[in-house]
Design a protein around this motif. Structure first.
Motif, PDB file in Angstrom:
ATOM      1  N   UNK A 143       0.805  -1.232   0.000  1.00 33.60           N
ATOM      2  CA  UNK A 143       0.000   0.000   0.000  1.00 33.60           C
ATOM      3  C   UNK A 143       0.837   1.281   0.000  1.00 33.60           C
ATOM      4  N   UNK A 144       1.873   1.401   0.841  1.00 31.39           N
ATOM      5  CA  UNK A 144       2.688   2.624   0.771  1.00 31.39           C
ATOM      6  C   UNK A 144       3.374   2.810  -0.586  1.00 31.39           C
ATOM      7  N   UNK A 145       3.830   1.701  -1.175  1.00 35.14           N
ATOM      8  CA  UNK A 145       4.480   1.780  -2.492  1.00 35.14           C
ATOM      9  C   UNK A 145       3.478   2.237  -3.545  1.00 35.14           C
ATOM     10  N   UNK A 146       2.298   1.641  -3.499  1.00 37.16           N
ATOM     11  CA  UNK A 146       1.272   1.971  -4.494  1.00 37.16           C
ATOM     12  C   UNK A 146       0.773   3.412  -4.345  1.00 37.16           C
ATOM     13  N   UNK A 147       0.626   3.854  -3.124  1.00 38.73           N
ATOM     14  CA  UNK A 147       0.187   5.256  -2.940  1.00 38.73           C
ATOM     15  C   UNK A 147       1.265   6.227  -3.428  1.00 38.73           C
ATOM     16  N   UNK A 148       2.537   5.827  -3.283  1.00 35.48           N
ATOM     17  CA  UNK A 148       3.621   6.680  -3.795  1.00 35.48           C
ATOM     18  C   UNK A 148       3.565   6.756  -5.321  1.00 35.48           C
ATOM     19  N   UNK A 149       3.341   5.604  -5.970  1.00 38.25           N
ATOM     20  CA  UNK A 149       3.213   5.586  -7.435  1.00 38.25           C
ATOM     21  C   UNK A 149       2.018   6.436  -7.859  1.00 38.25           C
ATOM     22  N   UNK A 150       0.932   6.326  -7.106  1.00 36.38           N
ATOM     23  CA  UNK A 150      -0.277   7.111  -7.380  1.00 36.38           C
ATOM     24  C   UNK A 150       0.021   8.615  -7.306  1.00 36.38           C
ATOM     25  N   UNK A 151       0.805   9.012  -6.318  1.00 36.25           N
ATOM     26  CA  UNK A 151       1.151  10.429  -6.169  1.00 36.25           C
ATOM     27  C   UNK A 151       2.084  10.898  -7.277  1.00 36.25           C
ATOM     28  N   UNK A 152       2.941  10.001  -7.764  1.00 35.23           N
ATOM     29  CA  UNK A 152       3.802  10.356  -8.904  1.00 35.23           C
ATOM     30  C   UNK A 152       2.980  10.541 -10.179  1.00 35.23           C
ATOM     31  N   UNK A 153       1.931   9.728 -10.308  1.00 36.09           N
ATOM     32  CA  UNK A 153       1.158   9.725 -11.549  1.00 36.09           C
ATOM     33  C   UNK A 153       0.168  10.894 -11.634  1.00 36.09           C
ATOM     34  N   UNK A 154      -0.471  11.209 -10.524  1.00 37.03           N
ATOM     35  CA  UNK A 154      -1.575  12.182 -10.539  1.00 37.03           C
ATOM     36  C   UNK A 154      -1.121  13.482  -9.864  1.00 37.03           C
ATOM     37  N   UNK A 155      -1.214  14.617 -10.556  1.00 33.16           N
ATOM     38  CA  UNK A 155      -0.842  15.901  -9.936  1.00 33.16           C
ATOM     39  C   UNK A 155      -1.670  16.180  -8.676  1.00 33.16           C
ATOM     40  N   UNK A 156      -1.077  16.925  -7.758  1.00 31.79           N
ATOM     41  CA  UNK A 156      -1.692  17.122  -6.442  1.00 31.79           C
ATOM     42  C   UNK A 156      -3.075  17.771  -6.526  1.00 31.79           C
ATOM     43  N   UNK A 157      -3.275  18.676  -7.549  1.00 32.27           N
ATOM     44  CA  UNK A 157      -4.578  19.356  -7.617  1.00 32.27           C
ATOM     45  C   UNK A 157      -5.717  18.411  -8.012  1.00 32.27           C
ATOM     46  N   UNK A 158      -5.362  17.248  -8.605  1.00 33.70           N
ATOM     47  CA  UNK A 158      -6.389  16.281  -8.993  1.00 33.70           C
ATOM     48  C   UNK A 158      -6.512  15.133  -7.983  1.00 33.70           C
ATOM     49  N   UNK A 159      -5.700  15.195  -6.910  1.00 33.23           N
ATOM     50  CA  UNK A 159      -5.668  14.088  -5.950  1.00 33.23           C
ATOM     51  C   UNK A 159      -6.374  14.436  -4.662  1.00 33.23           C
ATOM     52  N   UNK A 160      -6.952  13.386  -4.046  1.00 31.14           N
ATOM     53  CA  UNK A 160      -7.455  13.505  -2.668  1.00 31.14           C
ATOM     54  C   UNK A 160      -6.661  12.484  -1.856  1.00 31.14           C
ATOM     55  N   UNK A 161      -5.531  12.934  -1.297  1.00 32.68           N
ATOM     56  CA  UNK A 161      -4.646  12.014  -0.575  1.00 32.68           C
ATOM     57  C   UNK A 161      -5.300  11.491   0.691  1.00 32.68           C
ATOM     58  N   UNK A 162      -5.008  10.231   0.968  1.00 31.56           N
ATOM     59  CA  UNK A 162      -5.569   9.575   2.165  1.00 31.56           C
ATOM     60  C   UNK A 162      -4.452   8.847   2.896  1.00 31.56           C
ATOM     61  N   UNK A 163      -4.495   8.841   4.227  1.00 27.14           N
ATOM     62  CA  UNK A 163      -3.526   8.020   4.964  1.00 27.14           C
ATOM     63  C   UNK A 163      -3.803   6.535   4.744  1.00 27.14           C
ATOM     64  N   UNK A 164      -2.776   5.713   4.971  1.00 26.29           N
ATOM     65  CA  UNK A 164      -2.915   4.267   4.758  1.00 26.29           C
ATOM     66  C   UNK A 164      -4.057   3.692   5.600  1.00 26.29           C
ATOM     67  N   UNK A 165      -4.200   4.182   6.830  1.00 27.31           N
ATOM     68  CA  UNK A 165      -5.251   3.645   7.706  1.00 27.31           C
ATOM     69  C   UNK A 165      -6.637   3.892   7.117  1.00 27.31           C
ATOM     70  N   UNK A 166      -6.816   5.090   6.507  1.00 24.56           N
ATOM     71  CA  UNK A 166      -8.121   5.382   5.902  1.00 24.56           C
ATOM     72  C   UNK A 166      -8.373   4.469   4.698  1.00 24.56           C
ATOM     73  N   UNK A 167      -7.290   4.143   3.966  1.00 22.27           N
ATOM     74  CA  UNK A 167      -7.445   3.234   2.810  1.00 22.27           C
ATOM     75  C   UNK A 167      -7.835   1.835   3.285  1.00 22.27           C
ATOM     76  N   UNK A 168      -7.177   1.364   4.341  1.00 19.69           N
ATOM     77  CA  UNK A 168      -7.496   0.011   4.833  1.00 19.69           C
ATOM     78  C   UNK A 168      -8.905  -0.068   5.435  1.00 19.69           C
ATOM     79  N   UNK A 169      -9.458   1.096   5.797  1.00 21.34           N
ATOM     80  CA  UNK A 169     -10.821   1.119   6.334  1.00 21.34           C
ATOM     81  C   UNK A 169     -11.892   1.186   5.246  1.00 21.34           C
ATOM     82  N   UNK A 170     -11.465   1.280   3.983  1.00 16.03           N
ATOM     83  CA  UNK A 170     -12.447   1.337   2.889  1.00 16.03           C
ATOM     84  C   UNK A 170     -13.243   0.034   2.851  1.00 16.03           C
ATOM     85  N   UNK A 171     -14.498   0.085   2.394  1.00 21.91           N
ATOM     86  CA  UNK A 171     -15.372  -1.098   2.487  1.00 21.91           C
ATOM     87  C   UNK A 171     -14.782  -2.382   1.901  1.00 21.91           C
TER      88      UNK A 171
END
Length: 276
Positions: A143-171
């Motif tokens: 998850x940390x690796x993938x979120x880093x790749x996600x941040x590299x791919x998508x500019x910050x103005x188009x992103x809604x960053x989430x902490x890892x804990x919030x991601x693991x709490x997704x349904x």
């Protein structure tokens, strides 16, 4: 203990190659998923912004910023998790039947080892548990690796960053990563108990062959009914009289009884009914 650990190591090595393939597919598929979904979102944003002359802020307001949960919900991410789960469920059966139907009737040599047969039972269960925990650990590391790749791919103005804990709490990940200790006990304790019940049902079949299939089915149905009894009684007879915590401890107690019965019956069958 030494023989138990040797058996666990032996069982792990038997499935290790396929397991490594599963891990590799999971890593590759999820990383590709991050790239594909990110590019898809950006392509869509570019089309709408440049073709319709829509300001970025208005696009984000209308269509929303992309979060990592959008990737978690994709087949690229969930597909390998489900595939690993299905393979491990199949392996719960295969880990026993391979000994009987594999080359050179390996089960006879395994059961003739100078150790208590219940050790074989526990070693196989431990192997399944280790594989499950290994997949969860891999996902936590990914998850940390993938979120880093996600941040590299998508500019910050188009992103809604989430902490890892919030991601693991997704349904879609809440079963894999329980939100509380109670949920952890329910999900993983229930899963471990189910593995022991299936193991014992397999030993019924191995002990009594055709009749054993019927015994195994009846045994599984009875175990499930006993396990659900507190829930059914509370719902249909007590009209939800029990508090959730009381119901949890009641289910926990019944689950431990079902687990102990599965191990005791499995031990009995291995020791007294399976001949070599």
């Amino acid at each position: 203990m030494k023989r138990y650990l040797k058996l666990v190591n032996f069982e792990v090595n038997r499935f290790l190659k396929l397991y490594v393939v599963l891990l590799g597919v999971t890593i590759l598929s999820q990383i590709i998923g991050v790239i594909v979904n990110s590019r898809s979102y950006l392509n869509r944003a570019n089309e709408i912004i440049y073709e319709n002359f829509l300001p970025k802020s208005e696009f984000i307001e209308n269509y929303g910023a992309m979060s990592f949960v959008d990737i978690v919900d994709s087949v690229w991410f969930l597909g390998p998790i489900l595939a690993c789960g299905v393979v491990l469920i199949i392996y719960v059966f295969f880990i026993w039947y391979r000994d009987w139907f594999g080359k050179n009737t390996f089960s006879y040599r395994l059961l003739m080892l100078p150790t208590a047969r219940i050790t074989i039972y526990f070693a196989k269960a431990t192997t399944i548990l280790l594989f499950v925990l290994g997949l969860i650990a891999l996902q936590l590391l990914l998850l940390p690796v993938e979120t880093q790749v996600f941040q590299w791919m998508v500019p910050s103005e188009f992103r809604a960053d989430m902490p890892i804990q919030a991601i693991t709490n997704s349904p879609n990940l809440s079963i894999l990563f329980p939100n509380s200790f109670i949920e952890f006990v329910l999900y993983y304790g229930g899963g471990i108990t189910a593995v022991f019940i299936v193991f014992t049902a397999i030993l019924f079949e191995r002990s009594f062959r055709i009749k054993g299939i019927i015994f195994g089915i009846v045994y599984c149905a009875t175990s499930l009914l006993i396990f659900l009894t507190p829930l059914l009684v509370n719902t249909f007879m007590l009209n939800h009289y029990l508090y959730p915590m009381e119901l949890f401890f009641l289910e926990l107690a019944v689950g431990l009884i079902v687990l102990a019965c599965a191990i005791w019956i499995g031990h009995f069958l291995l020791k007294n009914k399976i001949r070599v």
